[in-house]
Write a protein that holds these residues in place. Structure first.
Motif, mmCIF file in Angstrom:
data_model
loop_
_atom_site.group_PDB
_atom_site.id
_atom_site.type_symbol
_atom_site.label_atom_id
_atom_site.label_comp_id
_atom_site.label_asym_id
_atom_site.label_seq_id
_atom_site.Cartn_x
_atom_site.Cartn_y
_atom_site.Cartn_z
ATOM 1 N N SER A 115 -9.687 26.866 -33.311
ATOM 2 C CA SER A 115 -9.027 27.617 -34.390
ATOM 3 C C SER A 115 -8.929 29.097 -34.026
ATOM 4 O O SER A 115 -7.927 29.755 -34.326
ATOM 5 C CB SER A 115 -9.806 27.470 -35.697
ATOM 6 N N GLN A 170 -6.459 24.696 -41.008
ATOM 7 C CA GLN A 170 -7.348 23.535 -40.988
ATOM 8 C C GLN A 170 -7.615 23.006 -42.402
ATOM 9 O O GLN A 170 -7.623 21.811 -42.635
ATOM 10 C CB GLN A 170 -8.664 23.957 -40.332
ATOM 11 N N ASP A 189 -3.314 23.476 -37.073
ATOM 12 C CA ASP A 189 -4.752 23.296 -36.900
ATOM 13 C C ASP A 189 -5.186 22.018 -37.607
ATOM 14 O O ASP A 189 -5.351 21.989 -38.817
ATOM 15 C CB ASP A 189 -5.494 24.510 -37.486
ATOM 16 N N GLU A 190 -5.326 20.960 -36.856
ATOM 17 C CA GLU A 190 -5.648 19.632 -37.402
ATOM 18 C C GLU A 190 -4.777 19.301 -38.610
ATOM 19 O O GLU A 190 -5.271 19.084 -39.711
ATOM 20 C CB GLU A 190 -7.124 19.556 -37.769
HETATM 21 MG MG MG Z 1 -11.129 24.689 -36.261
#
Ligand code: MG
Ligand code: ATP
Lengths: 312, 250
Positions: B44, B90, B172-173
């Motif tokens: 991240s 995220q 991010d994911e």
């Molecule tokens: Mg992360």
């Protein structure tokens, strides 16, 4: 209750008297206030708040009459003007401190603001009455009247430095630190993830600040209401600068009265008259209602906003 | 400009702690570039350097050179950079005070992607469709995002990022909270968007990486262990660490 351990229970019972004392003092005060204002409400009814007559009499108490319309209107009027001046200043200060000032200086400025919020208000009164008011008259009130006489609130010639305008400006200066600290706390409570979201879509500083401010709109409203509560109750600085007269004029350049300055100004004489003490208690009661209402709504909005922040 | 992002010996310190250590990385244009690595390895943080959101973290120090779209990121105004970079975080962070519609529309409006109401409506619908959310929200665009599920919020954030029509998309994911069916659909979306933009995605799932990425980088404890075409990384990793990660051992 049942799940509290023994030692905690003891602690709880040890604290109880203190909480009890505070609460009973408050109830006692309320009782005194109600008891002493009741006679004036019974005698004059709604006239107490709807008429603008202040007629004390030492010799004949039957002709005494007290109506506090002017101080009530004056309270709201000066508070409103003060808030109109203080709100933009507070927002600007918040944004400046949070977005432009380097971290080290930020702490300094924030502490300075807190100190200013806590200064004895009589200092603001002294400074306001002796230094600020004459300057305000010559350099602000007179020009405003000269150029904007057609606007009703600026329509009368300022004849004295002690006017509703002066009091409003002093109130604005006094309440700005308070409103700023409420708004600033809210601004800083915005989670980092929302700041990232706002900057992440490519906002300029101005756009970013606008998004942040709309996000804390409820807190800003709460700050205004709480500030209103403070300003409406402010006494000494106002009575030193407002001129203390029962006028009911739209024009800001006239002297006026607020409820609290009325009480501060008259309580010394009140003993000479039969009904004046009751009238002052009655005024105090009205002030309490105004303050309680504004503060409870303000706090309610603030608490609800904080909750909504935790939920998302 | 063959490489959209060009990172030269990038190191990041937060409060004196080394988070990333001399990372060298080139991200080719119109590719899906996946970053993998165990939790805390700095994925991240690496994304946050690319659009300079790292600037928000107090006491973060960035060393090395980062070029995005050929510009040194520390030589341009960050907002000019970020206007062309979409990011999905995220944890979903739609604006709580704006409606579903406005969440998507805001960026497009501010960045001049849409100039009138019609264009805006079109962009919002396009973005929500691409994010596989349109059918679920088309009848309640005026509701606040607090009424959406976690996965729906995540897709709303994807739509918000797409609506600024970025040249570079940082994810991010993005499918961490999303069910398998919608995950597949979003993967298809990403593959289809490859022609228009470059995509950098963080994921924990080697399967996802295998399905859609052209390149894979493997981060471990702030170091870039290796990177290359996905087939090579997945089938013949050079490092034992990568191998272990892919087997689920670290
Ligand atoms: Mg992360
Ligand atoms: N704001 C911060 N302050 C202090 N340390 C931070 C901060 N952000 C990240 N770190 C540290 O940097 C390291 C890398 O964090 P990062 O979030 O980049 O990891 P990640 O690879 O994304 O992990 P995950 O897969 O769990 O999301 C961690 O050790 C973390 O503790």
């Amino acid at each position: 209750m049942t799940s509290i351990p023994r030692s905690d229970k003891l602690f709880f019972y040890a604290l109880l008297p203190f909480a009890g004392i505070v609460l009973s003092i408050f109830i006692l005060l309320l009782k005194i206030l109600v008891e002493n204002s009741l006679p004036i409400f019974i005698r004059e009814g709604l006239g107490f708040i709807t008429s603008n007559i202040w007629r004390p009499s030492e010799t004949n108490s039957r002709i005494e009459y007290y109506g506090i319309l002017s101080p009530i209107v004056g309270t709201f009027y000066t508070s409103l003007i003060a808030l109109i001046l203080a709100l933009p200043a507070s927002i600007a200060l918040t944004v400046f401190v949070n977005e432009y000032v380097p971290h080290r200086f930020k702490i300094l400025i924030v502490n300075l603001i807190e100190v200013m919020a806590g200064l004895p208000t009589v200092l603001y009164g002294l400074w306001g009455a002796f230094i600020f008011a004459p300057l305000l008259k010559d350099y602000v009130m007179v020009p405003l009247n000269n150029y904007f006489w057609f606007i009703p609130i600026f329509s009368c010639k300022p004849t004295t430095p002690s006017t509703m305008f002066t009091a409003s400006v002093i109130l604005a200066i006094m309440v700005t630190p308070f409103i700023t600290s409420v708004i600033r706390e809210a601004y800083e409570a915005i989670p980092l993830s929302y700041r990232e979201a706002a900057l992440g879509i490519g906002t300029t500083k101005y756009e970013y600040v606008k998004i942040m401010l709309t996000m804390i709109k409820p807190a800003i409203l709460a700050a205004v209401l709480l500030g209103f509560g403070r300003v409406a109750g402010e006494t000494i600085a106002v009575s030193m600068t407002i001129g203390n007269s029962f006028s009911l004029s739209m024009c800001l350049f006239e002297p006026g009265y607020t409820i609290s300055s009325l009480i501060a100004n008259q309580f010394g004489n009140a003993g000479f008259y039969h009904y004046m003490t009751y009238a002052l208690y009655g005024a105090g009661f009205i002030l309490l209602i105004i303050g309680l209402t504004l503060n409870s709504i303000g706090l309610y909005i603030l608490v609800r906003w904080r909750k909504s922040l935790e939920e998302t | 400009m063959k490489y959209i992002v060009d990172i030269k010996c990038l190191s990041v310190y937060i409060k004196g702690k080394k988070i990333l250590e001399c990372i060298d990385l080139k991200i080719p244009r119109n590719s899906i570039f996946t970053i993998m690595g165990p939790s805390g390895s700095g994925k991240s943080t690496l994304l946050r350097v690319i659009n300079r959101l790292i600037d928000l973290i107090p006491y973060a120090k960035v060393e090395g050179k980062v070029y995005v779209f050929g510009m040194n990121i520390y030589n341009v105004d960050p907002y000019i950079l970020r206007k062309q970079i979409g990011m999905v975080f995220q944890t979903p962070n739609p604006f709580p005070h704006l409606s579903i519609y406005d969440n998507v529309a805001l960026g497009a409006k501010l960045n001049g992607v849409a100039r009138n109401k019609d264009e805006l409506d079109k962009i919002v619908e396009w973005a929500l469709r691409k994010a596989m959310l349109w059918d679920e929200v088309k009848d309640r665009l005026r509701e606040p995002p607090s009424k959406l599920s976690g996965g729906q919020r995540q897709r709303l954030c994807l739509a918000r990022a797409l609506a600024i029509k970025p040249k570079l998309l940082l994810l991010d994911e993005p499918t961490a909270n999303i069910d398998p069916v919608n995950t597949r659909k979003i993967e298809e979306t990403l593959t289809s968007l490859k022609n228009e933009m470059t995509i950098v995605m963080v994921t924990h799932s080697p399967h996802q990486a295998a399905r859609i990425s052209d390149y894979i980088a493997f981060l471990y404890m702030g170091k870039l262990i290796e990177w290359g075409p996905s087939s090579q990384i997945l089938i013949r990793p050079r490092s034992k660490l990568t191998e272990k990660f892919l087997r689920g051992e670290i």
